[in-house]
Design a protein around this motif. Structure first.
Motif, PDB file in Angstrom:
ATOM      1  N   ARG A   1      49.607  12.987 -30.215  1.00 57.72           N
ATOM      2  CA  ARG A   1      50.226  13.915 -29.219  1.00 57.72           C
ATOM      3  C   ARG A   1      51.377  14.964 -29.788  1.00 57.72           C
ATOM      4  O   ARG A   1      51.154  16.044 -29.586  1.00 57.72           O
ATOM      5  N   PRO A   2      52.131  14.311 -30.609  1.00 50.41           N
ATOM      6  CA  PRO A   2      53.239  15.440 -31.358  1.00 50.41           C
ATOM      7  C   PRO A   2      52.564  16.677 -32.134  1.00 50.41           C
ATOM      8  O   PRO A   2      53.030  17.799 -31.775  1.00 50.41           O
ATOM      9  N   ALA A   3      51.481  16.408 -32.625  1.00 51.02           N
ATOM     10  CA  ALA A   3      50.990  17.451 -33.517  1.00 51.02           C
ATOM     11  C   ALA A   3      50.038  18.494 -32.303  1.00 51.02           C
ATOM     12  O   ALA A   3      49.994  19.547 -32.363  1.00 51.02           O
ATOM     13  N   ALA A   4      49.459  17.784 -31.431  1.00 50.71           N
ATOM     14  CA  ALA A   4      48.738  18.374 -30.288  1.00 50.71           C
ATOM     15  C   ALA A   4      49.565  19.260 -29.604  1.00 50.71           C
ATOM     16  O   ALA A   4      48.862  20.563 -29.072  1.00 50.71           O
ATOM     17  N   ALA A   5      50.877  19.081 -29.280  1.00 51.20           N
ATOM     18  CA  ALA A   5      51.637  19.972 -28.549  1.00 51.20           C
ATOM     19  C   ALA A   5      51.807  21.223 -29.167  1.00 51.20           C
ATOM     20  O   ALA A   5      52.326  22.242 -28.524  1.00 51.20           O
ATOM     21  N   THR A   6      51.745  21.502 -30.607  1.00 51.08           N
ATOM     22  CA  THR A   6      51.781  22.686 -31.286  1.00 51.08           C
ATOM     23  C   THR A   6      50.615  23.565 -31.505  1.00 51.08           C
ATOM     24  O   THR A   6      50.826  24.588 -31.901  1.00 51.08           O
ATOM     25  N   ARG A   7      49.437  22.617 -31.181  1.00 51.84           N
ATOM     26  CA  ARG A   7      48.318  23.427 -31.383  1.00 51.84           C
ATOM     27  C   ARG A   7      47.942  24.691 -30.255  1.00 51.84           C
ATOM     28  O   ARG A   7      48.535  24.579 -29.264  1.00 51.84           O
ATOM     29  N   GLN A   8      47.263  25.603 -30.690  1.00 51.60           N
ATOM     30  CA  GLN A   8      46.703  26.686 -29.899  1.00 51.60           C
ATOM     31  C   GLN A   8      45.666  26.158 -29.037  1.00 51.60           C
ATOM     32  O   GLN A   8      44.738  25.759 -29.756  1.00 51.60           O
TER      33      GLN A   8
ATOM     34  N   GLU B   1      46.359  16.451 -23.675  1.00 50.84           N
ATOM     35  CA  GLU B   1      47.019  17.178 -24.784  1.00 50.84           C
ATOM     36  C   GLU B   1      46.094  17.219 -26.117  1.00 50.84           C
ATOM     37  O   GLU B   1      45.904  18.028 -26.982  1.00 50.84           O
ATOM     38  N   VAL B   2      45.452  15.912 -26.149  1.00 50.98           N
ATOM     39  CA  VAL B   2      44.837  15.454 -27.463  1.00 50.98           C
ATOM     40  C   VAL B   2      43.407  15.999 -27.167  1.00 50.98           C
ATOM     41  O   VAL B   2      42.612  15.180 -26.581  1.00 50.98           O
ATOM     42  N   PRO B   3      42.748  16.383 -28.250  1.00 49.28           N
ATOM     43  CA  PRO B   3      41.213  17.143 -28.112  1.00 49.28           C
ATOM     44  C   PRO B   3      40.323  15.880 -28.322  1.00 49.28           C
ATOM     45  O   PRO B   3      40.986  14.911 -29.008  1.00 49.28           O
TER      46      PRO B   3
ATOM     47  N   ALA C   1      36.445  -8.544 -25.627  1.00 45.21           N
ATOM     48  CA  ALA C   1      37.318  -8.192 -26.573  1.00 45.21           C
ATOM     49  C   ALA C   1      37.034  -6.580 -27.156  1.00 45.21           C
ATOM     50  O   ALA C   1      38.151  -5.948 -27.801  1.00 45.21           O
ATOM     51  N   ASP C   2      35.814  -6.246 -27.090  1.00 48.99           N
ATOM     52  CA  ASP C   2      35.493  -4.908 -27.502  1.00 48.99           C
ATOM     53  C   ASP C   2      36.429  -3.864 -26.700  1.00 48.99           C
ATOM     54  O   ASP C   2      37.025  -2.878 -27.255  1.00 48.99           O
ATOM     55  N   ILE C   3      36.530  -4.213 -25.461  1.00 45.74           N
ATOM     56  CA  ILE C   3      37.288  -3.389 -24.534  1.00 45.74           C
ATOM     57  C   ILE C   3      38.816  -3.319 -24.717  1.00 45.74           C
ATOM     58  O   ILE C   3      39.439  -2.368 -25.006  1.00 45.74           O
ATOM     59  N   ASP C   4      39.285  -4.617 -25.117  1.00 42.26           N
ATOM     60  CA  ASP C   4      40.691  -4.667 -25.610  1.00 42.26           C
ATOM     61  C   ASP C   4      40.951  -3.942 -26.791  1.00 42.26           C
ATOM     62  O   ASP C   4      42.114  -3.293 -26.868  1.00 42.26           O
ATOM     63  N   ARG C   5      39.982  -4.223 -27.710  1.00 41.25           N
ATOM     64  CA  ARG C   5      40.324  -3.362 -29.005  1.00 41.25           C
ATOM     65  C   ARG C   5      40.122  -1.979 -28.935  1.00 41.25           C
ATOM     66  O   ARG C   5      41.068  -0.865 -29.511  1.00 41.25           O
ATOM     67  N   PHE C   6      39.293  -1.462 -27.948  1.00 45.42           N
ATOM     68  CA  PHE C   6      39.270   0.013 -27.630  1.00 45.42           C
ATOM     69  C   PHE C   6      40.334   0.582 -26.871  1.00 45.42           C
ATOM     70  O   PHE C   6      41.134   1.635 -27.638  1.00 45.42           O
ATOM     71  N   VAL C   7      41.135  -0.196 -26.276  1.00 49.84           N
ATOM     72  CA  VAL C   7      42.282   0.641 -25.438  1.00 49.84           C
ATOM     73  C   VAL C   7      43.586   0.337 -26.554  1.00 49.84           C
ATOM     74  O   VAL C   7      44.325   1.312 -26.499  1.00 49.84           O
ATOM     75  N   LEU C   8      43.718  -0.529 -27.013  1.00 48.91           N
ATOM     76  CA  LEU C   8      44.666  -0.783 -28.134  1.00 48.91           C
ATOM     77  C   LEU C   8      44.578   0.268 -29.085  1.00 48.91           C
ATOM     78  O   LEU C   8      45.721   1.030 -29.490  1.00 48.91           O
ATOM     79  N   ALA C   9      43.520   0.669 -29.621  1.00 52.49           N
ATOM     80  CA  ALA C   9      43.282   1.763 -30.628  1.00 52.49           C
ATOM     81  C   ALA C   9      43.450   3.088 -30.045  1.00 52.49           C
ATOM     82  O   ALA C   9      43.923   3.945 -30.756  1.00 52.49           O
ATOM     83  N   LEU C  10      43.003   3.204 -28.576  1.00 51.93           N
ATOM     84  CA  LEU C  10      43.270   4.711 -27.960  1.00 51.93           C
ATOM     85  C   LEU C  10      44.803   4.805 -27.942  1.00 51.93           C
ATOM     86  O   LEU C  10      45.132   5.921 -27.967  1.00 51.93           O
ATOM     87  N   ARG C  11      45.490   3.711 -27.480  1.00 51.78           N
ATOM     88  CA  ARG C  11      46.868   3.934 -27.401  1.00 51.78           C
ATOM     89  C   ARG C  11      47.627   4.397 -28.682  1.00 51.78           C
ATOM     90  O   ARG C  11      48.346   5.301 -28.520  1.00 51.78           O
ATOM     91  N   GLU C  12      47.144   3.757 -29.694  1.00 57.64           N
ATOM     92  CA  GLU C  12      47.540   4.241 -31.093  1.00 57.64           C
ATOM     93  C   GLU C  12      47.401   5.486 -31.452  1.00 57.64           C
ATOM     94  O   GLU C  12      48.083   6.390 -32.016  1.00 57.64           O
ATOM     95  N   VAL C  13      46.115   6.052 -31.140  1.00 57.68           N
ATOM     96  CA  VAL C  13      45.667   7.550 -31.449  1.00 57.68           C
ATOM     97  C   VAL C  13      46.141   8.519 -30.688  1.00 57.68           C
ATOM     98  O   VAL C  13      46.863   9.343 -31.200  1.00 57.68           O
ATOM     99  N   LEU C  14      46.378   8.156 -29.302  1.00 66.04           N
ATOM    100  CA  LEU C  14      47.298   9.170 -28.447  1.00 66.04           C
ATOM    101  C   LEU C  14      48.687   9.233 -29.090  1.00 66.04           C
ATOM    102  O   LEU C  14      49.234  10.260 -29.047  1.00 66.04           O
ATOM    103  N   ARG C  15      49.133   8.016 -29.279  1.00 64.31           N
ATOM    104  CA  ARG C  15      50.611   8.221 -29.851  1.00 64.31           C
ATOM    105  C   ARG C  15      50.909   8.790 -31.086  1.00 64.31           C
ATOM    106  O   ARG C  15      51.821   9.632 -31.204  1.00 64.31           O
ATOM    107  N   GLU C  16      49.848   8.708 -32.009  1.00 61.02           N
ATOM    108  CA  GLU C  16      49.768   9.369 -33.279  1.00 61.02           C
ATOM    109  C   GLU C  16      49.589  10.974 -33.165  1.00 61.02           C
ATOM    110  O   GLU C  16      50.098  11.729 -33.801  1.00 61.02           O
TER     111      GLU C  16
END
Length: 379
Positions: free
Chosen positions: A357-364, A291-293, A340-355
């Motif tokens: 995804r709602p907007a992505a669902a309405t995009r063309q 869903e998220v570009p 620790a870099d991997i852990d930070r990346f995964v945590l940040a990626l979860r936050e980005v997708l959560r932030e």
């Protein structure tokens, strides 16, 4: 201040495959040489760097690639080095060129131009169902009309490791000039030109070797003659020399330890599709979210201090991962990365997708990018 305006220095650099993070000593050499060039001019700088420019850099490159120092060459980049030799090959209408779906667009452009100039045939070696290059197809179709074979050692799209040594053994009894792009392997994998058996190997200095921008290098069989590529600046050569010194002191192979951790962590996230063709990958993880570009993922991670790259279809237009012009996220690991870099990346990626995804669902959905596959005539 919000995340859009707050400046935070990157704390997890996971884009070595795109642009490596230069060590402090390499930065210092580049800054000093650039300042001296600016103040005294290039001739004074080159004179002061004589031992490095004349012998030092070539000795270290020879040791890196397992070849005599006198057979190494410097370019402004791997693509320029390849173009310098390939574009002037004396091919004709009866000749055949082989490339692979992993070929980068700059190198592919050289091959297409060579085909158009000489009216030879440009063919793409197919992939097997598991994503590996089809060596059986190569054995079946190889003959003395095959004049040039261009192979990428490690795919920039998803980190697939191609069997360059096996291909070299296959081509050895035949006429074909064998050229290898080691831009995404040198600095993370052992590269031995003698074992590969190629006549030309080119690489960039700013990726896994973590040298400066604007410099490439390679091995050139003496039979190919002198390079016509523009030489890199003296400051870049000195900085690459320092990067090679640092590289020689590194003994870890992060793709053996951190890459599986990164791949497993990303693969567990909902909505993620991994780009993982081939039985062996090194250094690079490519993925998409349903869903998220990729552009929003990259920017969201950057705001959280995690640096990755957005890969676009035009970079590897023949690769299955580039179908329909889709973009992807690329993350890569190297010596200076930690768990620790991997852990930070995964945590940040979860936050980005959560932030997002709602907007992505309405995009063309974006219109597919025009692919360059039509430029290649497959046999």
């Amino acid at each position: 201040m919000n995340a859009q305006t707050t400046h935070r220095a990157p704390t997890a650099h996971l884009n070595t495959a795109g642009t490596g993070r230069m060590p402090a000593t390499v930065h210092a050499v580049l800054a000093d040489c650039t300042a001296r060039d600016d103040r005294f001019g290039p001739y004074v700088l080159e004179e002061s760097l004589g031992p490095v420019l004349d012998t030092g850099i070539h000795e270290r490159l020879g040791a890196l690639l397992g070849v005599p120092a006198r057979h190494t060459a410097l370019f402004t980049g791997a693509a320029d080095g390849f173009d310098s030799f390939a574009s002037r090959l004396p091919l004709g209408p009866g000749d055949r060129i082989w490339t692979t779906p992993h070929e980068g667009v700059a190198r592919l452009a050289t091959l297409v131009a060579l085909r158009d100039r000489t009216r030879c045939t440009l063919e793409v070696v197919p992939l097997r169902p598991d994503g590996d290059l089809d060596l059986d197809w190569m054995r079946e179709h190889l003959d003395e009309r095959v004049a040039l074979v261009s192979v990428v050692h490690v795919s920039s799209a998803c980190g697939t490791v191609n069997p360059v040594e096996a291909i070299g053994r296959l081509l050895a009894p035949h006429r074909a000039l064998y050229a290898v792009d080691a831009s995404h392997s040198v600095g993370q994998l052992p590269v031995d030109v003698a074992r590969i058996g190629c006549a030309l190997l080119t690489a960039d200095g700013w990726r896994f070797l973590r040298g400066p921008d604007g410099i490439g290098f390679g091995y050139v069989d003496p039979a190919l003659g002198e390079s016509l590529a523009r030489p890199p600046a003296a400051a870049a050569v000195a900085a690459l020399h320092e990067a090679l010194v640092r590289h020689e002191a590194d003994t870890t192979r992060p793709y053996e330890s951190l890459l599986p951790r990164l791949r497993a962590a990303v693969g567990r996230l909902p909505g993620i599709r991994m780009l993982a063709p081939g039985r062996e990958q090194a250094g690079i993880v490519g993925f998409r979210h349903e869903e998220v570009p990729a552009a929003l993922i990259r920017r969201g991670l950057a705001r959280r201090g995690v640096i990755v790259r957005k890969a676009v279809a035009q970079e590897t237009p023949l690769h299955p991962a580039s179908a329909a012009g889709a973009t992807a996220v690329g993350a890569s690991v190297h010596h200076d990365n930690t768990p620790a870099d991997i852990d930070r990346f995964v945590l940040a990626l979860r936050e980005v997708l959560r932030e997002e995804r709602p907007a992505a669902a309405t995009r063309q959905p974006a219109a597919p990018a025009r692919r360059a596959l039509a430029a290649v005539e497959s046999a």
